[in-house]
Write an enzyme that holds these catalytic residues in place. Sequence first.
Site, PDB file in Angstrom:
ATOM      1  N   LYS A   1       0.724  -1.201   0.041  1.00 32.12           N
ATOM      2  CA  LYS A   1      -0.166   0.026   0.029  1.00 32.12           C
ATOM      3  C   LYS A   1       0.977   1.412   0.303  1.00 32.12           C
ATOM      4  O   LYS A   1       1.740   1.598   0.969  1.00 32.12           O
ATOM      5  CB  LYS A   1      -0.711   0.026   1.289  1.00 32.12           C
ATOM      6  CG  LYS A   1      -1.835   1.022   1.035  1.00 32.12           C
ATOM      7  CD  LYS A   1      -2.585   1.723   2.362  1.00 32.12           C
ATOM      8  CE  LYS A   1      -1.874   2.682   3.001  1.00 32.12           C
ATOM      9  NZ  LYS A   1      -1.968   3.930   2.305  1.00 32.12           N
TER      10      LYS A   1
ATOM     11  N   SER B   1       5.300   6.803  10.333  1.00 24.65           N
ATOM     12  CA  SER B   1       5.525   7.674  11.697  1.00 24.65           C
ATOM     13  C   SER B   1       5.469   6.734  12.871  1.00 24.65           C
ATOM     14  O   SER B   1       4.919   5.730  12.735  1.00 24.65           O
ATOM     15  CB  SER B   1       4.140   8.524  11.722  1.00 24.65           C
ATOM     16  OG  SER B   1       3.078   7.816  11.831  1.00 24.65           O
TER      17      SER B   1
ATOM     18  N   GLU C   1       9.780   0.748  10.614  1.00 23.37           N
ATOM     19  CA  GLU C   1      11.024   1.820  10.393  1.00 23.37           C
ATOM     20  C   GLU C   1      10.195   3.196  10.465  1.00 23.37           C
ATOM     21  O   GLU C   1       9.536   3.494  10.000  1.00 23.37           O
ATOM     22  CB  GLU C   1      11.400   1.894   8.797  1.00 23.37           C
ATOM     23  CG  GLU C   1      12.309   0.560   8.447  1.00 23.37           C
ATOM     24  CD  GLU C   1      13.557   0.258   8.955  1.00 23.37           C
ATOM     25  OE1 GLU C   1      14.079   1.314   9.612  1.00 23.37           O
ATOM     26  OE2 GLU C   1      14.189  -0.697   8.627  1.00 23.37           O
TER      27      GLU C   1
ATOM     28  N   CYS D   1      13.358  10.355   7.520  1.00 22.94           N
ATOM     29  CA  CYS D   1      13.266   9.929   8.875  1.00 22.94           C
ATOM     30  C   CYS D   1      14.688  10.133   9.532  1.00 22.94           C
ATOM     31  O   CYS D   1      14.908  10.211  10.689  1.00 22.94           O
ATOM     32  CB  CYS D   1      12.702   8.254   8.841  1.00 22.94           C
ATOM     33  SG  CYS D   1      13.654   7.386   7.708  1.00 22.94           S
TER      34      CYS D   1
ATOM     35  N   GLU E   1       9.832  15.156  15.927  1.00 22.04           N
ATOM     36  CA  GLU E   1      10.158  15.196  14.517  1.00 22.04           C
ATOM     37  C   GLU E   1       9.328  16.149  13.645  1.00 22.04           C
ATOM     38  O   GLU E   1       8.473  16.013  13.568  1.00 22.04           O
ATOM     39  CB  GLU E   1      10.003  13.676  13.803  1.00 22.04           C
ATOM     40  CG  GLU E   1      10.484  13.444  12.478  1.00 22.04           C
ATOM     41  CD  GLU E   1      10.105  11.921  12.079  1.00 22.04           C
ATOM     42  OE1 GLU E   1       9.216  11.484  12.375  1.00 22.04           O
ATOM     43  OE2 GLU E   1      10.950  11.670  11.407  1.00 22.04           O
TER      44      GLU E   1
HETATM   45  P1  NDP Z   1       1.948   8.067   8.382  1.00 16.82           P
HETATM   46  O1  NDP Z   1       2.957   7.231   9.345  1.00 16.82           O
HETATM   47  O2  NDP Z   1       0.730   8.262   8.709  1.00 16.82           O
HETATM   48  O3  NDP Z   1       1.813   7.256   6.841  1.00 16.82           O
HETATM   49  C1  NDP Z   1       2.769   6.314   6.337  1.00 16.82           C
HETATM   50  C2  NDP Z   1       1.908   5.187   5.950  1.00 16.82           C
HETATM   51  O4  NDP Z   1       0.986   4.556   6.807  1.00 16.82           O
HETATM   52  C3  NDP Z   1       1.056   5.653   4.638  1.00 16.82           C
HETATM   53  O5  NDP Z   1       0.965   4.739   3.494  1.00 16.82           O
HETATM   54  C4  NDP Z   1      -0.358   5.815   5.280  1.00 16.82           C
HETATM   55  O6  NDP Z   1      -1.443   5.983   4.418  1.00 16.82           O
HETATM   56  C5  NDP Z   1      -0.229   4.622   6.170  1.00 16.82           C
HETATM   57  N1  NDP Z   1      -1.229   4.641   7.423  1.00 16.82           N
HETATM   58  C6  NDP Z   1      -1.699   5.653   7.828  1.00 16.82           C
HETATM   59  N2  NDP Z   1      -2.564   5.011   8.724  1.00 16.82           N
HETATM   60  C7  NDP Z   1      -2.559   4.025   8.976  1.00 16.82           C
HETATM   61  C8  NDP Z   1      -2.965   3.025   9.809  1.00 16.82           C
HETATM   62  N3  NDP Z   1      -3.754   3.405  10.672  1.00 16.82           N
HETATM   63  N4  NDP Z   1      -2.741   1.658   9.674  1.00 16.82           N
HETATM   64  C9  NDP Z   1      -1.885   1.527   8.580  1.00 16.82           C
HETATM   65  N5  NDP Z   1      -1.489   2.196   7.714  1.00 16.82           N
HETATM   66  C10 NDP Z   1      -1.588   3.356   7.888  1.00 16.82           C
HETATM   67  O7  NDP Z   1       2.815   9.293   8.077  1.00 16.82           O
HETATM   68  P2  NDP Z   1       2.107  10.694   7.648  1.00 16.82           P
HETATM   69  O8  NDP Z   1       1.882  10.736   6.500  1.00 16.82           O
HETATM   70  O9  NDP Z   1       0.789  11.096   8.491  1.00 16.82           O
HETATM   71  O10 NDP Z   1       3.056  11.623   8.247  1.00 16.82           O
HETATM   72  C11 NDP Z   1       3.014  12.227   9.505  1.00 16.82           C
HETATM   73  C12 NDP Z   1       4.245  12.269  10.383  1.00 16.82           C
HETATM   74  O11 NDP Z   1       5.020  10.994  10.361  1.00 16.82           O
HETATM   75  C13 NDP Z   1       5.357  13.126   9.484  1.00 16.82           C
HETATM   76  O12 NDP Z   1       5.051  14.428   9.661  1.00 16.82           O
HETATM   77  C14 NDP Z   1       6.446  12.585   9.719  1.00 16.82           C
HETATM   78  O13 NDP Z   1       7.061  13.141  11.022  1.00 16.82           O
HETATM   79  C15 NDP Z   1       6.268  11.085  10.309  1.00 16.82           C
HETATM   80  N6  NDP Z   1       6.906  10.322   8.932  1.00 16.82           N
HETATM   81  C16 NDP Z   1       7.825   9.455   8.978  1.00 16.82           C
HETATM   82  C17 NDP Z   1       8.214   8.825   7.895  1.00 16.82           C
HETATM   83  C18 NDP Z   1       9.565   7.989   7.887  1.00 16.82           C
HETATM   84  O14 NDP Z   1      10.039   7.563   6.936  1.00 16.82           O
HETATM   85  N7  NDP Z   1      10.025   7.651   9.328  1.00 16.82           N
HETATM   86  C19 NDP Z   1       7.668   8.749   6.863  1.00 16.82           C
HETATM   87  C20 NDP Z   1       6.435   9.535   6.762  1.00 16.82           C
HETATM   88  C21 NDP Z   1       6.114  10.242   7.775  1.00 16.82           C
HETATM   89  P3  NDP Z   1      -1.866   7.343   3.974  1.00 16.82           P
HETATM   90  O15 NDP Z   1      -1.011   8.094   3.147  1.00 16.82           O
HETATM   91  O16 NDP Z   1      -3.197   6.671   3.146  1.00 16.82           O
HETATM   92  O17 NDP Z   1      -2.297   7.934   5.214  1.00 16.82           O
END
Ligand code: NDP
Length: 516
Positions: A219, A272, A293, A327, A424
């Site tokens: 996904k 996140s 991760e 990240c 972060e």
């Molecule tokens: P998320 O953790 O929400 O998104 C990462 C992935 O998880 C996306 O594919 C998202 O789908 C999916 N997801 C969201 N909610 C769920 C759930 N309940 N169960 C399973 N999968 C889910 O990150 P955000 O995009 O909301 O970003 C928020 C913050 O997270 C950022 O500001 C940053 O600080 C951090 N982040 C960290 C990352 C890293 O690499 N460590 C990467 C991205 C964000 P969808 O896109 O459809 O919501």
Amino acid sequence: MAGMATKTTDEGSTGGALTRTSDRAPSSWGLGDGQAIPWDYAPAPESRDVVRLKERYGLFINGREVSSGDGEVFTSVNPATEEPLAMVARATPADIDKAVRAARTAQKRRWGSLPGKERAKYLFRIARILQERSREFAVLESMDSGKPIKESRDVDVPLAAAHFWYYAGWADKLEYAFPGRVAKPLGVAGQIIPWNFPLLMLAWKIAPALAAGNTVVLKPASTTPLSALLFADVCRQADLPPGVVNIVPGPGEIGMALVTHPGVDKVAFTGSTEIGKKIYKGVAGTDKGLTLELGGKAANIVFDDAPLDQAVEGIVNGIYFNQGEVCCAGSRLLAQESIVEPLIEKLKDRLATIRVGDPLDKNTDVGAINSRAQLEKITELVAAGRAEGAEMYQPACDLPDRGYFFRPTLFTNVAQSSRIAREEIFGPVLSVLTFRTPEEAVEKANNTPYGLSAGIWTDKGSRILHMVKRMKAGVVWANTFNRFDPTSPFGGYKESGFGREGGMHGLHAYVRLEDR
Ligand code: NDP
């Protein structure tokens, strides 16, 4: 709003490109006689022609593009222009079920029993096609995510191909990766990836899974589904058996439907910490494998004997690469007190030369923030930093009139307790703290719930070794930052998650080891 870059248009700007004027000192060549010739960057836009965007994209299940069960779609937007790029099918739980069943059938009937050297051929083919279509992928990735073309072209796409090359090499050598043990595939992997490195995170997840004989349901993030859907086309082009790779865009709930599906044997997530914790709960009580991760708040530590100009480049790369949406970004600069002043001066000079703007312009260093929601999060945290008494510096640069842009930002006088030192931000925002002794540097660097990465800048090899041993971080870079290689494991401690991706360690997460 405080901290958010105001959009200004200089008279000199042409066609939305940034134009520097003579009062911005670093944008000039000194003649040696005290005179300087001001100069501008001409626009250097990459052509969009290489990408043929479809109006509508389906799900990729069992080797075919299909509509979602209820026909619903969502729109993927170009964050640099706020224009819609394409409509994308939004998977339902029933679609997840179909995708997992297709993956199961493919794993049982074909992929899981295929000799390793045959699986390797498919992975090599995918790697080669990614290279052949690299420009198309780079342009699409920049349009969908906002990252500068020079990064998608020179980092994301080549590294994604490199992961397929690398794991293709392991597919027929699993017995050497795990001597004395027999490595069996786990089955079906459910993989959820974020928006900051969409294609690269796909490669990190799919390549080792396939090499070890698993099939996958992936996904992508909702703001960046397009490179994963273009990858579906690569799978067809490579003649990958149907069902080995399935791509199911959709919102967070659909991610959770994948995580909790009883037909999934292993879950891999990058994103996140907050969602990582929910996923951990989602697999609790099952025998599913799990790798997480998650976030980070890395310290980039500069000692007084470090070559400062080199360190400045590393600091800039550490926090402004990919708009800081990384990240493992070096978001906390720990500078030894005796060199903090010259270091900050050099850093400010360097910041003034960073070009913010159109991600498709080959001169752009910092592109668009991935989404309006992320821009609002950055803006809020920057405002909190100022309210808590930190001093903010932003270079004077123009921002495009439309799109989600944020100026490279530097905070000095930051307290350890400040939100910008603890949370972060995931944006181009650096918080500077100071230290006097190596012990204090260690103490401050590890004073975070995260533990993903760290950087050390010093002239002394012995000091590097001393510090590396004491860093609670999965990756420590010495006199460099943000270097990635498919042969090298990557992952965190504490709230940065667990499990490793990359290298031989990355294979481990996708196999069950049995005695001979
Ligand atoms: P998320 O953790 O929400 O998104 C990462 C992935 O998880 C996306 O594919 C998202 O789908 C999916 N997801 C969201 N909610 C769920 C759930 N309940 N169960 C399973 N999968 C889910 O990150 P955000 O995009 O909301 O970003 C928020 C913050 O997270 C950022 O500001 C940053 O600080 C951090 N982040 C960290 C990352 C890293 O690499 N460590 C990467 C991205 C964000 P969808 O896109 O459809 O919501």
